[in-house]
Write a protein that holds these residues in place. Structure first.
Motif, PDB file in Angstrom:
ATOM      1  N   ILE A   1       3.999   0.682   3.396  1.00  0.00           N
ATOM      2  CA  ILE A   1       4.659  -0.587   3.050  1.00  0.00           C
ATOM      3  C   ILE A   1       5.071  -1.325   4.323  1.00  0.00           C
ATOM      4  O   ILE A   1       4.894  -2.544   4.446  1.00  0.00           O
ATOM      5  N   GLU A   2       5.592  -0.575   5.271  1.00  0.00           N
ATOM      6  CA  GLU A   2       5.977  -1.183   6.553  1.00  0.00           C
ATOM      7  C   GLU A   2       4.768  -1.858   7.208  1.00  0.00           C
ATOM      8  O   GLU A   2       4.859  -2.979   7.697  1.00  0.00           O
ATOM      9  N   GLN A   3       3.656  -1.171   7.198  1.00  0.00           N
ATOM     10  CA  GLN A   3       2.449  -1.753   7.812  1.00  0.00           C
ATOM     11  C   GLN A   3       2.000  -3.025   7.096  1.00  0.00           C
ATOM     12  O   GLN A   3       1.625  -4.006   7.731  1.00  0.00           O
TER      13      GLN A   3
ATOM     14  N   GLY B   1     -11.708  -7.034  -6.454  1.00  0.00           N
ATOM     15  CA  GLY B   1     -12.827  -6.509  -5.666  1.00  0.00           C
ATOM     16  C   GLY B   1     -12.909  -6.998  -4.231  1.00  0.00           C
ATOM     17  O   GLY B   1     -13.990  -7.008  -3.651  1.00  0.00           O
ATOM     18  N   ILE B   2     -11.783  -7.399  -3.651  1.00  0.00           N
ATOM     19  CA  ILE B   2     -11.802  -7.756  -2.225  1.00  0.00           C
ATOM     20  C   ILE B   2     -11.794  -6.432  -1.446  1.00  0.00           C
ATOM     21  O   ILE B   2     -10.745  -5.850  -1.200  1.00  0.00           O
ATOM     22  N   HIS B   3     -12.974  -5.961  -1.094  1.00  0.00           N
ATOM     23  CA  HIS B   3     -13.104  -4.648  -0.458  1.00  0.00           C
ATOM     24  C   HIS B   3     -13.454  -4.736   1.019  1.00  0.00           C
ATOM     25  O   HIS B   3     -13.787  -3.733   1.636  1.00  0.00           O
TER      26      HIS B   3
ATOM     27  N   VAL C   1      -4.941  -9.072  -2.653  1.00  0.00           N
ATOM     28  CA  VAL C   1      -5.540  -7.752  -2.447  1.00  0.00           C
ATOM     29  C   VAL C   1      -4.608  -6.698  -3.045  1.00  0.00           C
ATOM     30  O   VAL C   1      -3.448  -6.597  -2.633  1.00  0.00           O
ATOM     31  N   GLY C   2      -5.118  -5.965  -4.043  1.00  0.00           N
ATOM     32  CA  GLY C   2      -4.300  -4.968  -4.724  1.00  0.00           C
ATOM     33  C   GLY C   2      -4.897  -3.583  -4.634  1.00  0.00           C
ATOM     34  O   GLY C   2      -4.492  -2.765  -3.803  1.00  0.00           O
ATOM     35  N   ASN C   3      -5.934  -3.343  -5.435  1.00  0.00           N
ATOM     36  CA  ASN C   3      -6.529  -1.996  -5.508  1.00  0.00           C
ATOM     37  C   ASN C   3      -6.893  -1.399  -4.153  1.00  0.00           C
ATOM     38  O   ASN C   3      -6.711  -0.208  -3.932  1.00  0.00           O
TER      39      ASN C   3
ATOM     40  N   PHE D   1      -6.807   2.052   2.619  1.00  0.00           N
ATOM     41  CA  PHE D   1      -5.674   1.359   3.230  1.00  0.00           C
ATOM     42  C   PHE D   1      -6.020   0.621   4.538  1.00  0.00           C
ATOM     43  O   PHE D   1      -5.665  -0.555   4.690  1.00  0.00           O
ATOM     44  N   PRO D   2      -6.737   1.274   5.479  1.00  0.00           N
ATOM     45  CA  PRO D   2      -7.035   0.577   6.734  1.00  0.00           C
ATOM     46  C   PRO D   2      -7.818  -0.719   6.503  1.00  0.00           C
ATOM     47  O   PRO D   2      -7.550  -1.744   7.147  1.00  0.00           O
ATOM     48  N   THR D   3      -8.761  -0.685   5.560  1.00  0.00           N
ATOM     49  CA  THR D   3      -9.539  -1.898   5.290  1.00  0.00           C
ATOM     50  C   THR D   3      -8.664  -2.962   4.615  1.00  0.00           C
ATOM     51  O   THR D   3      -8.806  -4.165   4.892  1.00  0.00           O
ATOM     52  N   ALA D   4      -7.756  -2.525   3.739  1.00  0.00           N
ATOM     53  CA  ALA D   4      -6.838  -3.486   3.095  1.00  0.00           C
ATOM     54  C   ALA D   4      -6.084  -4.276   4.161  1.00  0.00           C
ATOM     55  O   ALA D   4      -5.967  -5.509   4.087  1.00  0.00           O
TER      56      ALA D   4
END
Lengths: 237, 237
Positions: free
Chosen positions: B26-28, B191-193, B210-212, B218-221
């Motif tokens: 969450i911090e990131q 689907g923003i992957h 961006v959710g899923n 996580f790094p790609t999010a």
């Protein structure tokens, strides 16, 4: 949207294309000080009947508004169009599906400056419109106020239409609605069978709509209109 | 309603209170240039889980928005509240009945300056939200555009949320939506992957959500967020 037009309306007649009226009667309605004439009904509304009414209203120079109830009956040439959105309907067809169908067909051509969405709360469970839309008719004031908040605060629709359709409503409920509504113009319709009832409801609604009485007691219907330069409130005082 | 806040949003993360995430993650997220963090989901959303997320977002000074999906989970203290209105839902409960229930209970206390109504079009029939709301998922562009017109032109809602929920949408459809929308801020989710997909959809939507991906990669999010001072469009050029 032309809100100053809406706020000028104290009274309107509503003509049902499915009910009989003479040319002379339409002329008399148009020569009153009513703000505009609405053409619309729930059942049996056709293009031809709606267009015939429009032509006669036009002839007498009155503002003509079509309240759209079915797609086949939309007639070009009205001054304004009212689109009902029944917030207590339980049949999805009558909540947004008809609007979807209409905008699929005509969405590209709509002049939104002519269109006002009416957030309807149906309050007479015996009315045709309640049955058609499977409306969940509130029995408690707090339910009515929650619907009013959907229309006024959540959706900020230009019109909140309190519809008792054929039955005279509870003035205390109207007063309570008026007290919480901040944005929408309040329309009241239902059971206005005398000038006094028009005066009473006009304390709480911006606009009084007289429909059935035209067909049931024409001379009295004419008398529900406030006289030029004299508002209901002034008369009442 | 604070529309300038809305128009500042290029990207948001959406955290589902029902899915696991670490404090460090969450911090990131909060230390990226994302515009705000939405807290909301479709199933299993509780007050406690929503409040826990709010506290952590607050700790890092990010704007926190609750997207309300059930009445029991409404947590005071968020900066803004988003209220979904699913215009292609077919279950009346999920069209306006939940709003009625909410406004009956909390209507008197709502600060409408903090609230934005989202007109949702659900476009993935396999998603939980489509099943829950019994959404009629359009298969033709003209049906999508008619729903977009309901949100943008008929109801003039501040947000049009094009929701593919878990599936990447059709950029051509988004482009067509963008071309007809005049008023609403367009949100896109689904689907923003990758950064490239975020760039692609941001050509047609004001705001990418961006959710899923937060839970799946996580790094790609983290990398879907546009860098400060550089909009997606600028990067793309």
């Amino acid at each position: 949207m032309n809100h100053s037009f809406l706020s000028s309306l104290k009274h309107m007649f509503k003509l049902d294309p499915n009910r009989p009226i003479t040319e002379n009667q339409i002329e008399q309605l148009c020569h009153t000080e009513t703000g505009a004439i609405i053409v619309g009904g729930t059942l049996g509304v056709t293009y031809e009947d709606s267009q015939a009414l429009l032509k006669q209203i036009r002839m007498h120079g009155k503002i003509a508004i079509q309240e759209i109830s079915n797609l086949q009956a939309i007639v070009p040439g009205f001054d304004y169009y009212f689109i009902p959105l029944v917030v207590n309907a339980q049949d999805p067809k009558w909540i947004l599906n008809v609007h979807h169908e209409a905008l699929k067909r005509y969405g590209e051509w709509v002049n939104w400056n002519q269109v006002f969405v009416e957030g309807y709360i149906i309050l007479n469970e015996d009315s045709s419109v309640a049955k058609l839309t499977k409306s969940k008719v509130p029995t408690e004031l707090e339910d009515v106020l929650a619907y009013a908040r959907i229309v006024d605060q959540m959706l900020r629709l230009p019109i909140l239409y309190v519809e008792y359709s054929g039955k005279y409503g509870n003035p205390d409920w109207l007063k309570a609605i008026q007290q919480i509504v901040e944005y929408s113009q309040i329309f009241y319709g239902g059971g206005i069978h005398s000038y006094e009832k028009a005066v009473e409801m006009s304390q709480y609604a911006h606009t009084i709509i007289v429909g059935n009485l035209i067909y049931e007691d024409f001379p009295t219907a004419l008398k529900t209109v406030p006289v030029k330069g004299v508002s209901y409130t002034q008369i009442e005082e």
